[in-house]
Design an enzyme around this catalytic site. Structure first.
Site, PDB file in Angstrom:
ATOM      1  N   ASN A 192       0.824  -1.202   0.000  1.00  0.00           N
ATOM      2  CA  ASN A 192       0.000   0.000   0.000  1.00  0.00           C
ATOM      3  C   ASN A 192       0.872   1.272   0.000  1.00  0.00           C
ATOM      4  OD1 ASN A 192      -2.313   1.966   0.686  1.00  0.00           O
ATOM      5  ND2 ASN A 192      -3.292   0.030   0.194  1.00  0.00           N
ATOM      6  N   ARG A 193       0.286   2.411   0.435  1.00  0.00           N
ATOM      7  CA  ARG A 193       0.904   3.707   0.133  1.00  0.00           C
ATOM      8  C   ARG A 193       1.756   4.267   1.263  1.00  0.00           C
ATOM      9  NH1 ARG A 193      -3.769   3.015  -2.310  1.00  0.00           N
ATOM     10  NH2 ARG A 193      -3.909   3.526  -4.514  1.00  0.00           N
TER      11      ARG A 193
ATOM     12  N   HIS B  10       2.875   0.120  -3.137  1.00  0.00           N
ATOM     13  CA  HIS B  10       3.322  -1.268  -3.301  1.00  0.00           C
ATOM     14  C   HIS B  10       4.813  -1.377  -3.639  1.00  0.00           C
ATOM     15  CE1 HIS B  10      -0.726  -2.378  -2.716  1.00  0.00           C
ATOM     16  NE2 HIS B  10      -1.147  -2.442  -3.962  1.00  0.00           N
TER      17      HIS B  10
ATOM     18  N   HIS C 249      -1.216 -10.243  -3.256  1.00  0.00           N
ATOM     19  CA  HIS C 249      -2.237  -9.442  -3.944  1.00  0.00           C
ATOM     20  C   HIS C 249      -3.119 -10.290  -4.865  1.00  0.00           C
ATOM     21  CE1 HIS C 249      -3.807  -5.657  -5.568  1.00  0.00           C
ATOM     22  NE2 HIS C 249      -3.122  -5.028  -4.638  1.00  0.00           N
TER      23      HIS C 249
ATOM     24  N   TYR D 168      -6.438 -11.635  -6.488  1.00  0.00           N
ATOM     25  CA  TYR D 168      -7.804 -11.142  -6.704  1.00  0.00           C
ATOM     26  C   TYR D 168      -8.701 -12.366  -6.734  1.00  0.00           C
ATOM     27  CZ  TYR D 168      -6.303  -6.470  -8.377  1.00  0.00           C
ATOM     28  OH  TYR D 168      -5.793  -5.205  -8.501  1.00  0.00           O
TER      29      TYR D 168
ATOM     30  N   ASP E 164     -11.730   0.323  -0.798  1.00  0.00           N
ATOM     31  CA  ASP E 164     -10.267   0.283  -0.945  1.00  0.00           C
ATOM     32  C   ASP E 164      -9.687   0.840   0.349  1.00  0.00           C
ATOM     33  OD1 ASP E 164      -7.716   0.096  -1.858  1.00  0.00           O
ATOM     34  OD2 ASP E 164      -7.915   1.539  -3.498  1.00  0.00           O
TER      35      ASP E 164
ATOM     36  N   GLN F 142      -6.376  -5.010   3.929  1.00  0.00           N
ATOM     37  CA  GLN F 142      -6.862  -4.095   2.897  1.00  0.00           C
ATOM     38  C   GLN F 142      -7.888  -4.859   2.078  1.00  0.00           C
ATOM     39  OE1 GLN F 142      -5.574  -0.919   2.578  1.00  0.00           O
ATOM     40  NE2 GLN F 142      -6.616  -0.273   0.710  1.00  0.00           N
TER      41      GLN F 142
ATOM     42  N   GLU G  23      -5.799  -8.149   1.458  1.00  0.00           N
ATOM     43  CA  GLU G  23      -4.341  -8.065   1.664  1.00  0.00           C
ATOM     44  C   GLU G  23      -4.069  -7.891   3.158  1.00  0.00           C
ATOM     45  OE1 GLU G  23      -3.071  -4.813  -1.163  1.00  0.00           O
ATOM     46  OE2 GLU G  23      -5.168  -5.091  -1.659  1.00  0.00           O
TER      47      GLU G  23
HETATM   48  C1  BGC Z   1      -4.701  -0.740  -3.445  1.00  0.00           C
HETATM   49  C2  BGC Z   1      -5.420   0.005  -4.523  1.00  0.00           C
HETATM   50  C3  BGC Z   1      -4.635  -0.142  -5.804  1.00  0.00           C
HETATM   51  C4  BGC Z   1      -4.494  -1.602  -6.114  1.00  0.00           C
HETATM   52  C5  BGC Z   1      -3.626  -1.804  -7.323  1.00  0.00           C
HETATM   53  C6  BGC Z   1      -4.625  -2.167  -3.831  1.00  0.00           C
HETATM   54  O1  BGC Z   1      -3.913  -2.873  -2.887  1.00  0.00           O
HETATM   55  O2  BGC Z   1      -5.335  -0.608  -2.189  1.00  0.00           O
HETATM   56  O3  BGC Z   1      -5.573   1.373  -4.196  1.00  0.00           O
HETATM   57  O4  BGC Z   1      -5.221   0.535  -6.850  1.00  0.00           O
HETATM   58  O5  BGC Z   1      -3.920  -2.273  -5.050  1.00  0.00           O
HETATM   59  O6  BGC Z   1      -4.113  -2.745  -8.139  1.00  0.00           O
END
Ligand code: BGC
Length: 379
Positions: free
Chosen positions: A114-115, A140, A212, A214, A278, A315, A344
């Site tokens: 994350n950020r 990331h 990550h 999906y 998100d 997340q 996540e």
């Molecule tokens: C984030 C999203 C981001 C995505 C990227 C996620 O883990 O929280 O903000 O756009 O990852 O695919």
């Protein structure tokens, strides 16, 4: 009882060009009942051979993983009728994973998941500047995170684990310290994908490793995850600003759209959350050990996934940036808005700049440890 499989090397592919696709020859399919790890070539990246490793357990569940990005490419589990299906989004070929805009399908994420706000943090009096790749923030791990590097892979005795290692050099993407990372993916006998992360450093550094994947438990039947029912053991979440950086406030979920304390269809309240989900949920933990923190259920297939972790946060990302434009997707599927969701397990976003959040700094002499399990069954 232990089973040992014979691994057959079936193909040696020579390829001179980078990132090329290669002819795919697979080792013979494993028979249900046999624990095994098979390998197949999956193209080349910067001249290095990419391999897809497939772990199979005695129940016939399969998990496939690349040494590129430590990426999980397939998770094959049974539905309530006993039919196999692949429950994660991904691509049929390496070029899919290498395409610009691949939204981190299945990969390992680091050095900091994350950020980190504006790609800056200060540690022991030094301000570090990270690679910024998302609205002026670092997301990331930066431009070339751990999802875009080659990991060394080693099959472990017993044929149920694959060990991946990576040495992240001092200064990589702006982070301090040589970080020695080991990730072990294990497919357990009871249909869990267990991920054990450990790391050591020679300089103090932020660290937040996660995966990550999906998920879409319909295995290709439903175009979105809106009918999935999710539970998250969390009374609070980390509020974010317009560029998804935490404000530092931890609002109560309080019966609103963020409240998943009792299972709820994801589509129920999603319209009330600007842009979709998100956010990082603050897990109601009992202690520091591996705990059940959430679950996901797809009623039509009966597939049920439980999430366990040692981490303080998760997340939940509802695939808000998917728009049907990715190419080389599995069987050419269009991954539309909300086609898959991520859970996540992690420390909180922007931890290094938020003094009240749980510590994310690893110091020399310490060992970073994180374990998470995604366990599959039907009901
Ligand atoms: C984030 C999203 C981001 C995505 C990227 C996620 O883990 O929280 O903000 O756009 O990852 O695919």
């Amino acid at each position: 009882m232990k089973y040992f499989s014979v691994i057959l090397a079936t193909a040696i592919i020579f390829s001179s060009c980078n990132n090329s696709e290669t002819e795919k020859k697979e080792t013979p399919a494993t028979t249900t009942g046999k624990v095994a790890i098979t390998e197949k070539p999956f193209g080349t990246f910067n001249g290095e051979a990419v391999t897809e490793y497939t772990l199979t357990n005695a129940a016939g569940m399969q998990v496939s993983i690349l040494n590129y990005g430590g990426t999980v490419t397939k998770i094959i589990t049974k539905d309530k009728e006993g039919k196999d299906g692949d429950v994660i989004l991904g691509y049929d070929s390496l070029s899919g994973y290498l395409q610009k805009g691949n939204p981190y399908f299945g990969c390992l994420v680091g050095r900091y998941g994350n950020r980190i706000a504006k790609g800056h943090f200060t540690l022991n009096g030094t301000t570090y500047t990270l690679a910024q790749n998302n609205n002026g923030q670092s997301l990331h791990g930066g431009i070339k995170g751990y999802d875009k590097v080659m990991w060394k892979a080693a099959k472990q005795a017993g044929d149920s684990s694959l060990k991946l290692t990576y040495l992240s050099k001092d200064g990589e993407e702006g982070y301090p310290g040589n970080l020695d990372i080991t990730v072990v993916y294990t497919l357990t006998a009871d249909n869990g994908l267990k991920i054990d992360y450990t790391a050591t450093t020679d300089k103090a550094t932020p660290i937040n490793l996660t995966n990550h994947c999906y998920f879409n438990l319909s295995a290709g039947k439903d175009s979105t995850i809106l009918a999935h029912e999710m539970m998250l053991k969390a009374d609070k979440f980390t509020e974010v600003d317009t560029v998804l950086i935490p404000t530092g406030k931890l609002p109560d979920v309080n019966g609103g759209p963020m409240d998943f304390r009792t299972p709820k269809a994801i589509g129920k309240d999603i319209a009330a959350v600007k842009g979709g989900y998100d956010h990082n949920w603050v897990i109601n933990r009992q202690g520091n050990s591996l705990e059940l923190i959430g679950s996901l259920y797809h009623p039509a297939s009966g597939r049920y996934m439980e999430v366990f972790t040692t981490e303080p946060g998760v997340q939940f990302y509802s695939g808000n940036f998917l728009d049907g434009t990715l190419t080389n997707t599995k069987a050419g599927k269009k991954y539309v808005l909300h086609a898959g969701l991520c859970l996540e397990t992690q420390h909180f976003p922007d931890g290094p700049n938020q003094p009240l959040f749980p510590n994310t700094i690893l110091k020399p002499g310490e060992t970073y440890r994180h374990t998470s399990v995604y366990k599959f069954s039907v009901k």
